[in-house]
Design an enzyme around this catalytic site. Sequence first.
Site, PDB file in Angstrom:
ATOM      1  N   HIS A  20     -10.432 -10.840   2.057  1.00 17.97           N
ATOM      2  CA  HIS A  20     -10.395  -9.422   1.660  1.00 17.97           C
ATOM      3  C   HIS A  20     -11.587  -9.088   0.760  1.00 17.97           C
ATOM      4  CE1 HIS A  20      -5.825 -10.192   1.886  1.00 17.97           C
ATOM      5  NE2 HIS A  20      -6.093  -9.385   2.903  1.00 17.97           N
ATOM      6  N   LYS A  44       6.332  -6.055   6.717  1.00 17.71           N
ATOM      7  CA  LYS A  44       6.119  -7.234   5.860  1.00 17.71           C
ATOM      8  C   LYS A  44       7.004  -7.177   4.629  1.00 17.71           C
ATOM      9  CE  LYS A  44       1.271  -8.273   6.890  1.00 17.71           C
ATOM     10  NZ  LYS A  44      -0.109  -8.126   6.410  1.00 17.71           N
ATOM     11  N   ARG A  93     -10.595 -10.169  12.003  1.00 13.98           N
ATOM     12  CA  ARG A  93     -10.839 -11.614  12.053  1.00 13.98           C
ATOM     13  C   ARG A  93     -11.001 -12.089  13.493  1.00 13.98           C
ATOM     14  NH1 ARG A  93      -5.764 -13.092   8.461  1.00 13.98           N
ATOM     15  NH2 ARG A  93      -5.077 -11.488   9.888  1.00 13.98           N
ATOM     16  N   SER A 131      -3.281 -14.215   3.853  1.00 16.99           N
ATOM     17  CA  SER A 131      -2.452 -14.246   2.636  1.00 16.99           C
ATOM     18  C   SER A 131      -1.238 -15.140   2.853  1.00 16.99           C
ATOM     19  CB  SER A 131      -1.974 -12.834   2.282  1.00 16.99           C
ATOM     20  OG  SER A 131      -3.061 -12.004   2.009  1.00 16.99           O
TER      21      SER A 131
HETATM   22  O1  PNS Z   1      -2.835  -5.861   5.290  1.00 16.27           O
HETATM   23  P1  PNS Z   1      -2.012  -5.136   6.319  1.00 16.27           P
HETATM   24  O2  PNS Z   1      -0.542  -5.456   6.125  1.00 16.27           O
HETATM   25  O3  PNS Z   1      -2.466  -5.395   7.713  1.00 16.27           O
HETATM   26  O4  PNS Z   1      -2.217  -3.600   6.038  1.00 16.27           O
HETATM   27  C1  PNS Z   1      -1.494  -2.627   6.762  1.00 16.27           C
HETATM   28  C2  PNS Z   1      -1.474  -1.311   5.975  1.00 16.27           C
HETATM   29  C3  PNS Z   1      -0.779  -1.534   4.639  1.00 16.27           C
HETATM   30  C4  PNS Z   1      -2.897  -0.853   5.747  1.00 16.27           C
HETATM   31  C5  PNS Z   1      -0.711  -0.262   6.835  1.00 16.27           C
HETATM   32  O5  PNS Z   1       0.581  -0.726   7.098  1.00 16.27           O
HETATM   33  C6  PNS Z   1      -0.681   1.104   6.158  1.00 16.27           C
HETATM   34  O6  PNS Z   1      -1.634   1.846   6.236  1.00 16.27           O
HETATM   35  N1  PNS Z   1       0.456   1.407   5.464  1.00 16.27           N
HETATM   36  C7  PNS Z   1       0.635   2.664   4.776  1.00 16.27           C
HETATM   37  C8  PNS Z   1       1.655   3.535   5.503  1.00 16.27           C
HETATM   38  C9  PNS Z   1       1.008   4.175   6.727  1.00 16.27           C
HETATM   39  O7  PNS Z   1       0.103   4.960   6.620  1.00 16.27           O
HETATM   40  N2  PNS Z   1       1.518   3.771   7.903  1.00 16.27           N
HETATM   41  C10 PNS Z   1       0.987   4.241   9.159  1.00 16.27           C
HETATM   42  C11 PNS Z   1      -0.221   3.423   9.541  1.00 16.27           C
HETATM   43  S1  PNS Z   1      -0.612   3.669  11.172  1.00 16.27           S
END
Ligand code: PNS
Length: 164
Positions: A20, A44, A93, A131
């Site tokens: 990150h 998650k 990745r 992570s």
């Molecule tokens: O590190 P990650 O878990 O791949 O990140 C995913 C994340 C947190 C960026 C995504 O789930 C997100 O944007 N969450 C906020 C809520 C939201 O906007 N959801 C719709 C995304 S399409």
Amino acid sequence: MNENITALCPGSFDPVTYGHLDIITRAAGMFKKLIVVVASNSSKNCCFTPEERVELIKKCITGLDNVEVVHYDGLLADYAAKVGATAIIKGLRAMSDFEYEFQMALTNKELNPNVETLFLTTSAQNMYLSSSMVKQIASMGGNISHFVPSEIKQDIINRITTKK
Ligand code: PNS
């Protein structure tokens, strides 16, 4: 450097890793302002609280003056509109990341047409890093020095071992 653009770098960051931090550092060099958004991923179950995740990131980015770290609980597209951000930066990745990231990029574009998602390819040494791997290694007493900065290594170990 894109003088006028505020960009977001969203993620779960549970916890932040060198992978990150590589993306954050490179993106910080590309935009006027970069906001690292600790957001919720409904699929998650996070180990660290959002506040802990923000603090861990802050400890690792002390030299990056144009980077801010926030926790936001709503939709990323709404946060982008709220702060006037027009770019979302994600790290890729491998192909296995692609389908999910592509779906999120299209969804965010639908929710906020003013925002573009840009992908940075991960640096080769971080291809395999995640992570969840860091948490698993820490929980079994392994050495996580290759995956996270020394500033947060002990915080992660303490948190993971007290959670057991
Ligand atoms: O590190 P990650 O878990 O791949 O990140 C995913 C994340 C947190 C960026 C995504 O789930 C997100 O944007 N969450 C906020 C809520 C939201 O906007 N959801 C719709 C995304 S399409």
